[in-house]
Design an enzyme around this catalytic site. Sequence first.
Site, short mmCIF file in Angstrom:
data_model
loop_
_atom_site.label_atom_id
_atom_site.label_comp_id
_atom_site.label_asym_id
_atom_site.label_seq_id
_atom_site.Cartn_x
_atom_site.Cartn_y
_atom_site.Cartn_z
N THR A 117 0.82 -1.21 0.00
CA THR A 117 0.00 0.00 0.00
C THR A 117 0.86 1.26 0.00
O THR A 117 1.97 1.27 0.56
CB THR A 117 -0.92 0.02 1.24
OG1 THR A 117 -1.51 1.31 1.37
CG2 THR A 117 -0.15 -0.27 2.53
N TYR A 141 -1.73 0.13 9.95
CA TYR A 141 -1.98 -0.61 8.71
C TYR A 141 -0.76 -0.51 7.79
O TYR A 141 -0.21 -1.54 7.34
CB TYR A 141 -3.23 -0.04 8.02
CG TYR A 141 -3.40 -0.48 6.60
CD1 TYR A 141 -3.50 -1.83 6.27
CD2 TYR A 141 -3.46 0.45 5.55
CE1 TYR A 141 -3.64 -2.24 4.96
CE2 TYR A 141 -3.61 0.06 4.24
CZ TYR A 141 -3.69 -1.29 3.95
OH TYR A 141 -3.82 -1.69 2.65
#
Length: 327
Positions: A117, A141
Amino acid sequence: MTNILVTGGAGYIGSHACKTLAAAGYTPITYDNLSTGWQEAVKFGPFEQGDLTDRTRLDQIFAAYQPVAVMHFAALSQVGESMSNPGLYWHNNVAGSLCLMQAAVAAGCLDLVFSSTCATYGNQDNVVLDESCAQHPINAYGASKRAIEDILRDFEAAHGLRHVIFRYFNVAGADPAAEIGEFHQPETHLIPLILDAIEGKRDALTIFGTDYDTPDGTCIRDYVHVCDLVDAHLLGLKWLEESKGSRAFNLGTGTGFSVREVIDQSATVSNRTVPVIEGPRRAGDCTRLVSGSTRATKELGWQPKRSTLRQMIGDALRWHQTGHYDK
Ligand code: UDP
């Protein structure tokens, strides 16, 4: 048939990858614990329920299907949740991926495509986010995904685990045939929430922060169509099949849109008004995340075809109106 193990194949991106893999002649084997995915989304190959942290089950799956490669999508991916419950992210994403990699190496399956990501880059205002940028995530995350990237590099050096890392920017849209699409419960992502607000399924869309240092005060993101994104995964698989070595690629279009711009475009595409509330910032949100790289285009030959904001919202709207999963 050539088997590909697809972890998270019952999820939003994983299910689109399965459809594309099947169309390209592969057999996608979905491995998913259904914690956030939907069995109904598994339409393009066998389904095996299981958890990433269950090594015994993973060993069984590798032995039964002898996959030639792994596409690893399974992960928790909500920034806000990762800030309130980071342990969940380190356990599921990091410990789970480690277990998967160990099982893959033990089975001799040494090609892996990994969903990473842009959240691994963190806040780097005014910096072009290319793949060589330092990775300083500001939420758990992003930190969990960066840790998995580190493990991959160590596993390549020690065990020959070749990998392609894709650092996604904001994935949006749905299968144009509306056979599968984005459906989270609870939903936290911007475009489906806007569509819910348009259709009266929620009272309003809350904008998380209007005081960012951007032209209209709202966060800027680079949106990429899920079908374009999974096309890149096929090219990544080919890259590994051709033994070109491990590599990281950003997957974004290089164009950023603010939250307000996404809302305005959604109103235009749907020809409806979007009820909006201006709220405080959400913990862990970066101001601006836009890909500054064309590496995937130059090296993989990736060409996004459906990643205009209009097309992504249009495809998401069609799916939103006609399809959903309920079991
Ligand atoms: N966002 C928002 N309201 C919402 C959900 C998201 O304003 O109800 C904003 C969020 O702060 C971010 C952008 O929309 O700037 C995209 O958020 P999303 O959760 O879709 O993806 P993320 O960028 O967190 O991966």
